[in-house]
Design a protein around this motif. Structure first.
Motif, mmCIF file in Angstrom:
data_model
loop_
_atom_site.group_PDB
_atom_site.id
_atom_site.type_symbol
_atom_site.label_atom_id
_atom_site.label_comp_id
_atom_site.label_asym_id
_atom_site.label_seq_id
_atom_site.Cartn_x
_atom_site.Cartn_y
_atom_site.Cartn_z
ATOM 1 N N TYR A 77 0.825 -1.206 0.000
ATOM 2 C CA TYR A 77 0.000 0.000 0.000
ATOM 3 C C TYR A 77 0.858 1.253 0.000
ATOM 4 O O TYR A 77 0.579 2.215 -0.736
ATOM 5 N N LEU A 78 1.926 1.278 0.789
ATOM 6 C CA LEU A 78 2.806 2.441 0.832
ATOM 7 C C LEU A 78 3.464 2.675 -0.527
ATOM 8 O O LEU A 78 3.648 3.822 -0.960
ATOM 9 N N GLN A 79 3.826 1.583 -1.200
ATOM 10 C CA GLN A 79 4.409 1.706 -2.534
ATOM 11 C C GLN A 79 3.397 2.278 -3.527
ATOM 12 O O GLN A 79 3.734 3.154 -4.336
ATOM 13 N N GLU A 80 2.153 1.806 -3.433
ATOM 14 C CA GLU A 80 1.107 2.322 -4.321
ATOM 15 C C GLU A 80 0.896 3.815 -4.111
ATOM 16 O O GLU A 80 0.654 4.569 -5.068
ATOM 17 N N GLU A 81 0.972 4.239 -2.863
ATOM 18 C CA GLU A 81 0.741 5.639 -2.533
ATOM 19 C C GLU A 81 1.990 6.505 -2.698
ATOM 20 O O GLU A 81 1.954 7.704 -2.438
ATOM 21 N N ARG A 82 3.092 5.871 -3.111
ATOM 22 C CA ARG A 82 4.365 6.573 -3.331
ATOM 23 C C ARG A 82 4.845 7.302 -2.069
ATOM 24 O O ARG A 82 5.351 8.437 -2.125
ATOM 25 N N VAL A 83 4.658 6.645 -0.946
ATOM 26 C CA VAL A 83 5.132 7.187 0.334
ATOM 27 C C VAL A 83 6.545 6.658 0.582
ATOM 28 O O VAL A 83 6.753 5.442 0.577
ATOM 29 N N PRO A 84 7.529 7.520 0.765
ATOM 30 C CA PRO A 84 8.888 7.026 1.058
ATOM 31 C C PRO A 84 8.932 6.377 2.440
ATOM 32 O O PRO A 84 8.429 6.929 3.408
ATOM 33 N N PHE A 85 9.520 5.195 2.509
ATOM 34 C CA PHE A 85 9.575 4.481 3.786
ATOM 35 C C PHE A 85 10.735 3.508 3.787
ATOM 36 O O PHE A 85 11.284 3.159 2.740
ATOM 37 N N ARG A 86 11.092 3.061 4.974
ATOM 38 C CA ARG A 86 12.048 1.969 5.160
ATOM 39 C C ARG A 86 11.446 0.970 6.126
ATOM 40 O O ARG A 86 10.679 1.333 7.012
ATOM 41 N N VAL A 87 11.795 -0.295 5.931
ATOM 42 C CA VAL A 87 11.255 -1.376 6.753
ATOM 43 C C VAL A 87 12.354 -1.941 7.642
ATOM 44 O O VAL A 87 13.480 -2.187 7.181
ATOM 45 N N PHE A 88 12.021 -2.140 8.909
ATOM 46 C CA PHE A 88 12.946 -2.762 9.862
ATOM 47 C C PHE A 88 12.231 -3.932 10.533
ATOM 48 O O PHE A 88 11.078 -3.795 10.963
ATOM 49 N N TYR A 89 12.906 -5.070 10.633
ATOM 50 C CA TYR A 89 12.367 -6.233 11.325
ATOM 51 C C TYR A 89 13.125 -6.438 12.634
ATOM 52 O O TYR A 89 14.362 -6.411 12.649
ATOM 53 N N THR A 90 12.399 -6.648 13.699
ATOM 54 C CA THR A 90 13.064 -6.919 14.976
ATOM 55 C C THR A 90 13.627 -8.333 14.968
ATOM 56 O O THR A 90 13.030 -9.260 14.418
ATOM 57 N N GLN A 91 14.775 -8.472 15.595
ATOM 58 C CA GLN A 91 15.461 -9.773 15.640
ATOM 59 C C GLN A 91 15.509 -10.364 17.045
ATOM 60 O O GLN A 91 15.762 -11.558 17.201
ATOM 61 N N TYR A 92 15.264 -9.541 18.053
ATOM 62 C CA TYR A 92 15.377 -10.007 19.425
ATOM 63 C C TYR A 92 14.596 -9.048 20.322
ATOM 64 O O TYR A 92 14.182 -7.958 19.891
ATOM 65 N N LYS A 93 14.395 -9.451 21.567
ATOM 66 C CA LYS A 93 13.659 -8.630 22.522
ATOM 67 C C LYS A 93 14.359 -7.298 22.713
ATOM 68 O O LYS A 93 15.593 -7.241 22.858
ATOM 69 N N GLN A 94 13.594 -6.216 22.682
ATOM 70 C CA GLN A 94 14.045 -4.833 22.847
ATOM 71 C C GLN A 94 14.808 -4.301 21.629
ATOM 72 O O GLN A 94 15.339 -3.189 21.669
ATOM 73 N N HIS A 95 14.840 -5.059 20.536
ATOM 74 C CA HIS A 95 15.485 -4.572 19.317
ATOM 75 C C HIS A 95 14.763 -3.337 18.777
ATOM 76 O O HIS A 95 15.380 -2.428 18.223
ATOM 77 N N ALA A 96 13.420 -3.310 18.958
ATOM 78 C CA ALA A 96 12.654 -2.171 18.441
ATOM 79 C C ALA A 96 13.061 -0.857 19.105
ATOM 80 O O ALA A 96 12.907 0.211 18.497
ATOM 81 N N ILE A 97 13.592 -0.912 20.318
ATOM 82 C CA ILE A 97 14.061 0.315 20.986
ATOM 83 C C ILE A 97 15.229 0.903 20.208
ATOM 84 O O ILE A 97 15.258 2.106 19.898
#
Length: 288
Positions: free
Chosen positions: A21-41
């Motif tokens: 959806y973001l690609q369709e709307e031409r919204v610039p973004f980056r994707v990050f996947y968490t790998q371990y607990k507290q990685h999102a911090i």
């Protein structure tokens, strides 16, 4: 966009829809996947260093909890695409569950400055608890991925009842002196729901600048199933053992062991919990 658990399950599937959806709307973004607990911090701090204006969480309360640790006190907007087990924080704000609608809300919805709970040196978005409730949360983790929502919580509750004993607490409210109390549980609520849709404190409001708390007196083990049944129906307010409080701050300590604390579904052992409300400190995207 921050998506928990790279390459796994429901959150991955929802994340793929969000990316498309973001690609369709031409919204610039980056994707990050968490790998371990507290990685999102750490990932959130990286996004802030790059000057991100919005951080979109594709996940549940636990991932939002981690992201909020770095967003409190900033102007960066938190958007949530519910893709977790309970999605209770999203439920409080009536956030859309459909991925495209959730993204539209994150990008084009209203922005509210909402309260968070501070516990020692960390933050809680939704609900924190100790006692049989926190033990239930810990046991529920065993059933996530097998059962969803309330079913996982009920299975965890049955296991927690087996392990139950009243918790010897020292509780202080605002500037009052701490008092000793045997408690079944103590719940501090900012949002209205947790555990897949239970609502421990009906009047909880993440914009009122106050802590809303529930303390249940120490019960015998045979009384716990009755409490949980009322808890599930939201009728526990009529129990004489249930007491409700509002305050700006409180402290909790256990007289004989560290406290097992549930904070947005994450578990910690703490010697003492100093709890306060931090008003209007987080920017959250909500429906118009």
């Amino acid at each position: 966009m921050i998506n928990p658990h790279a390459g796994k399950g429901h959150a991955k599937h929802v994340g793929e829809q969000v990316e498309a959806y973001l690609q369709e709307e031409r919204v610039p973004f980056r994707v990050f996947y968490t790998q371990y607990k507290q990685h999102a911090i750490a990932l959130t701090q990286q996004c802030l260093d790059w000057g991100a204006t919005h951080i979109l969480v594709v996940g549940g309360d636990g991932t939002a909890h981690e992201v909020a640790q770095k967003l409190v006190g900033t102007d960066t907007v938190l958007g949530i695409v519910p893709a977790g087990t309970g999605n209770d924080y999203a439920r409080t704000f009536h956030l859309p569950v459909h991925p495209q609608q959730a993204v539209r809300t994150a990008l084009h919805g209203a922005v509210k400055r909402v309260d968070v709970i501070r516990i020692n040196d960390s933050y809680c978005l939704n609900v924190a608890s100790v006692g049989v409730d926190a033990q239930t949360n810990e046991e529920t983790k065993r059933f996530k991925g097998i059962l969803r929502g309330k079913l996982a919580y009920i299975a965890g509750a049955l296991c927690a009842i087996v392990r139950y004993r009243p918790l010897p607490l020292q509780i202080a409210w605002d500037e009052k002196q701490a008092v000793a109390q045997a408690a079944t549980m103590c719940v501090v609520a900012n949002g209205k729901y947790y555990g897949g849709g239970f609502y421990p404190v009906a009047q909880a409001d993440p914009e009122n600048g106050r802590l809303d708390a529930l303390v249940v007196d120490g019960l015998k083990k045979r009384q716990i199933p009755r409490l949980f049944l009322k808890y599930m129906r939201g009728t526990h307010a009529d129990c004489k053992e249930a007491h409700f409080y509002q305050c700006q701050k409180m402290s909790l300590a256990c007289t004989d062991a560290p406290l097992l604390l549930n904070s947005d579904g994450e578990s910690y052992y703490l010697e003492r919990c100093d709890i306060s409300i931090v008003p209007h400190c987080l920017s959250l995207a909500v429906p118009v």
